[in-house]
Design a protein around this motif. Sequence first.
Motif, PDB file in Angstrom:
ATOM      1  N   LYS A  70      53.300  34.736  35.673  1.00 40.44           N
ATOM      2  CA  LYS A  70      53.868  35.295  34.441  1.00 40.44           C
ATOM      3  C   LYS A  70      52.791  35.987  33.610  1.00 40.44           C
ATOM      4  O   LYS A  70      52.994  37.091  33.100  1.00 40.44           O
ATOM      5  N   LEU A  71      51.637  35.347  33.480  1.00 37.81           N
ATOM      6  CA  LEU A  71      50.529  35.950  32.748  1.00 37.81           C
ATOM      7  C   LEU A  71      50.117  37.270  33.391  1.00 37.81           C
ATOM      8  O   LEU A  71      49.908  38.270  32.702  1.00 37.81           O
ATOM      9  N   MET A  72      50.011  37.281  34.706  1.00 40.58           N
ATOM     10  CA  MET A  72      49.580  38.488  35.404  1.00 40.58           C
ATOM     11  C   MET A  72      50.570  39.635  35.218  1.00 40.58           C
ATOM     12  O   MET A  72      50.163  40.785  35.055  1.00 40.58           O
ATOM     13  N   ILE A  73      51.859  39.344  35.231  1.00 43.78           N
ATOM     14  CA  ILE A  73      52.871  40.386  34.999  1.00 43.78           C
ATOM     15  C   ILE A  73      52.724  40.953  33.592  1.00 43.78           C
ATOM     16  O   ILE A  73      52.779  42.162  33.388  1.00 43.78           O
ATOM     17  N   GLU A  74      52.531  40.068  32.616  1.00 47.71           N
ATOM     18  CA  GLU A  74      52.370  40.533  31.236  1.00 47.71           C
ATOM     19  C   GLU A  74      51.111  41.393  31.082  1.00 47.71           C
ATOM     20  O   GLU A  74      51.140  42.433  30.411  1.00 47.71           O
ATOM     21  N   LEU A  75      50.009  40.982  31.701  1.00 50.99           N
ATOM     22  CA  LEU A  75      48.776  41.770  31.636  1.00 50.99           C
ATOM     23  C   LEU A  75      48.954  43.127  32.321  1.00 50.99           C
ATOM     24  O   LEU A  75      48.462  44.143  31.825  1.00 50.99           O
ATOM     25  N   LEU A  76      49.642  43.138  33.436  1.00 46.42           N
ATOM     26  CA  LEU A  76      49.902  44.373  34.167  1.00 46.42           C
ATOM     27  C   LEU A  76      50.725  45.343  33.325  1.00 46.42           C
ATOM     28  O   LEU A  76      50.418  46.534  33.238  1.00 46.42           O
ATOM     29  N   ARG A  77      51.744  44.831  32.689  1.00 51.22           N
ATOM     30  CA  ARG A  77      52.579  45.664  31.804  1.00 51.22           C
ATOM     31  C   ARG A  77      51.759  46.228  30.648  1.00 51.22           C
ATOM     32  O   ARG A  77      51.897  47.395  30.291  1.00 51.22           O
ATOM     33  N   ASP A  78      50.929  45.391  30.076  1.00 50.29           N
ATOM     34  CA  ASP A  78      50.126  45.805  28.930  1.00 50.29           C
ATOM     35  C   ASP A  78      49.080  46.849  29.320  1.00 50.29           C
ATOM     36  O   ASP A  78      48.881  47.837  28.613  1.00 50.29           O
TER      37      ASP A  78
ATOM     38  N   GLY B 100      57.153  38.629  39.942  1.00 49.46           N
ATOM     39  CA  GLY B 100      55.875  37.966  39.663  1.00 49.46           C
ATOM     40  C   GLY B 100      55.440  36.939  40.696  1.00 49.46           C
ATOM     41  O   GLY B 100      54.311  37.005  41.198  1.00 49.46           O
ATOM     42  N   PRO B 101      56.284  35.973  41.048  1.00 51.19           N
ATOM     43  CA  PRO B 101      55.871  34.984  42.053  1.00 51.19           C
ATOM     44  C   PRO B 101      55.582  35.604  43.423  1.00 51.19           C
ATOM     45  O   PRO B 101      54.662  35.166  44.122  1.00 51.19           O
ATOM     46  N   ALA B 102      56.317  36.632  43.788  1.00 51.17           N
ATOM     47  CA  ALA B 102      56.067  37.300  45.074  1.00 51.17           C
ATOM     48  C   ALA B 102      54.730  38.038  45.037  1.00 51.17           C
ATOM     49  O   ALA B 102      53.958  37.984  45.997  1.00 51.17           O
ATOM     50  N   LEU B 103      54.423  38.726  43.933  1.00 51.79           N
ATOM     51  CA  LEU B 103      53.136  39.410  43.811  1.00 51.79           C
ATOM     52  C   LEU B 103      51.990  38.402  43.881  1.00 51.79           C
ATOM     53  O   LEU B 103      50.958  38.666  44.510  1.00 51.79           O
ATOM     54  N   ALA B 104      52.168  37.255  43.244  1.00 50.69           N
ATOM     55  CA  ALA B 104      51.129  36.220  43.278  1.00 50.69           C
ATOM     56  C   ALA B 104      50.874  35.763  44.714  1.00 50.69           C
ATOM     57  O   ALA B 104      49.728  35.615  45.135  1.00 50.69           O
ATOM     58  N   ARG B 105      51.921  35.569  45.481  1.00 52.53           N
ATOM     59  CA  ARG B 105      51.770  35.133  46.868  1.00 52.53           C
ATOM     60  C   ARG B 105      51.102  36.200  47.718  1.00 52.53           C
ATOM     61  O   ARG B 105      50.277  35.894  48.581  1.00 52.53           O
ATOM     62  N   ILE B 106      51.429  37.457  47.476  1.00 50.45           N
ATOM     63  CA  ILE B 106      50.799  38.545  48.228  1.00 50.45           C
ATOM     64  C   ILE B 106      49.308  38.598  47.911  1.00 50.45           C
ATOM     65  O   ILE B 106      48.471  38.749  48.804  1.00 50.45           O
ATOM     66  N   ALA B 107      48.966  38.467  46.628  1.00 50.34           N
ATOM     67  CA  ALA B 107      47.548  38.468  46.237  1.00 50.34           C
ATOM     68  C   ALA B 107      46.813  37.298  46.884  1.00 50.34           C
ATOM     69  O   ALA B 107      45.690  37.456  47.361  1.00 50.34           O
ATOM     70  N   MET B 108      47.453  36.140  46.939  1.00 51.43           N
ATOM     71  CA  MET B 108      46.833  34.971  47.544  1.00 51.43           C
ATOM     72  C   MET B 108      46.717  35.120  49.061  1.00 51.43           C
ATOM     73  O   MET B 108      45.812  34.554  49.662  1.00 51.43           O
ATOM     74  N   GLU B 109      47.606  35.879  49.670  1.00 58.97           N
ATOM     75  CA  GLU B 109      47.484  36.195  51.099  1.00 58.97           C
ATOM     76  C   GLU B 109      46.256  37.055  51.356  1.00 58.97           C
ATOM     77  O   GLU B 109      45.497  36.825  52.288  1.00 58.97           O
ATOM     78  N   GLU B 110      46.102  38.073  50.516  1.00 62.06           N
ATOM     79  CA  GLU B 110      45.023  39.041  50.700  1.00 62.06           C
ATOM     80  C   GLU B 110      43.657  38.476  50.341  1.00 62.06           C
ATOM     81  O   GLU B 110      42.647  38.890  50.915  1.00 62.06           O
ATOM     82  N   MET B 111      43.608  37.564  49.396  1.00 59.85           N
ATOM     83  CA  MET B 111      42.344  36.956  48.963  1.00 59.85           C
ATOM     84  C   MET B 111      42.537  35.447  48.841  1.00 59.85           C
ATOM     85  O   MET B 111      42.595  34.910  47.740  1.00 59.85           O
ATOM     86  N   PRO B 112      42.639  34.741  49.976  1.00 59.85           N
ATOM     87  CA  PRO B 112      42.944  33.310  49.926  1.00 59.85           C
ATOM     88  C   PRO B 112      41.832  32.479  49.291  1.00 59.85           C
ATOM     89  O   PRO B 112      40.653  32.797  49.414  1.00 59.85           O
ATOM     90  N   TRP B 113      42.240  31.429  48.629  1.00 57.45           N
ATOM     91  CA  TRP B 113      41.323  30.493  47.980  1.00 57.45           C
ATOM     92  C   TRP B 113      40.699  29.591  49.049  1.00 57.45           C
ATOM     93  O   TRP B 113      41.402  28.978  49.848  1.00 57.45           O
ATOM     94  N   ASP B 114      39.393  29.520  49.074  1.00 57.21           N
ATOM     95  CA  ASP B 114      38.709  28.695  50.073  1.00 57.21           C
ATOM     96  C   ASP B 114      38.014  27.487  49.446  1.00 57.21           C
ATOM     97  O   ASP B 114      37.194  26.837  50.084  1.00 57.21           O
ATOM     98  N   GLY B 115      38.323  27.214  48.211  1.00 54.05           N
ATOM     99  CA  GLY B 115      37.680  26.111  47.507  1.00 54.05           C
ATOM    100  C   GLY B 115      36.670  26.576  46.478  1.00 54.05           C
ATOM    101  O   GLY B 115      36.378  25.881  45.522  1.00 54.05           O
ATOM    102  N   ARG B 116      36.145  27.781  46.680  1.00 53.25           N
ATOM    103  CA  ARG B 116      35.178  28.348  45.732  1.00 53.25           C
ATOM    104  C   ARG B 116      35.486  29.800  45.386  1.00 53.25           C
ATOM    105  O   ARG B 116      35.138  30.261  44.311  1.00 53.25           O
ATOM    106  N   HIS B 117      36.070  30.528  46.319  1.00 51.77           N
ATOM    107  CA  HIS B 117      36.318  31.962  46.125  1.00 51.77           C
ATOM    108  C   HIS B 117      37.767  32.283  46.474  1.00 51.77           C
ATOM    109  O   HIS B 117      38.409  31.554  47.206  1.00 51.77           O
ATOM    110  N   GLY B 118      38.204  33.420  45.974  1.00 54.53           N
ATOM    111  CA  GLY B 118      39.561  33.871  46.258  1.00 54.53           C
ATOM    112  C   GLY B 118      40.460  33.713  45.050  1.00 54.53           C
ATOM    113  O   GLY B 118      40.014  33.347  43.962  1.00 54.53           O
ATOM    114  N   ILE B 119      41.729  34.012  45.255  1.00 55.07           N
ATOM    115  CA  ILE B 119      42.708  33.934  44.175  1.00 55.07           C
ATOM    116  C   ILE B 119      43.488  32.636  44.306  1.00 55.07           C
ATOM    117  O   ILE B 119      43.984  32.303  45.371  1.00 55.07           O
ATOM    118  N   ARG B 120      43.579  31.946  43.194  1.00 54.37           N
ATOM    119  CA  ARG B 120      44.319  30.684  43.127  1.00 54.37           C
ATOM    120  C   ARG B 120      45.270  30.788  41.945  1.00 54.37           C
ATOM    121  O   ARG B 120      44.844  31.037  40.822  1.00 54.37           O
TER     122      ARG B 120
END
Length: 91
Positions: free
Chosen positions: A34-42, A53-73
């Motif tokens: 939700k925050l990311m959608i609002e920032l994108l709109r702004d 929003g939830p689908a975009l979040a999942r796509i971003a997490m696919e492209e840059m998976p969280w490995d414990g230290r790096h990536g999108i979470r």
Amino acid sequence: MREARVWVALHYTEWCWYKREALERSRRGDVSPKLMIELLRDEFRVEIPNAVGPALARIAMEEMPWDGRHGIRMRLARSKLDGFTTAAVRR
């Protein structure tokens, strides 16, 4: 999920910004779709439905998976979208 993937393909500049912003915010703590959608709109003055929003979040997490230290979470609840992605959703 299909609508979100089409949006990503048609909005390359906005999508790159979304991933950079989500990555930076992930380093500081959890970030929500939700925050990311609002920032994108702004930032870009784009019209995008909240439901994507939830689908975009999942796509971003696919492209840059969280490995414990790096990536999108992102903080996400499990949903029917999970069957269409390889992103790991935390509870």
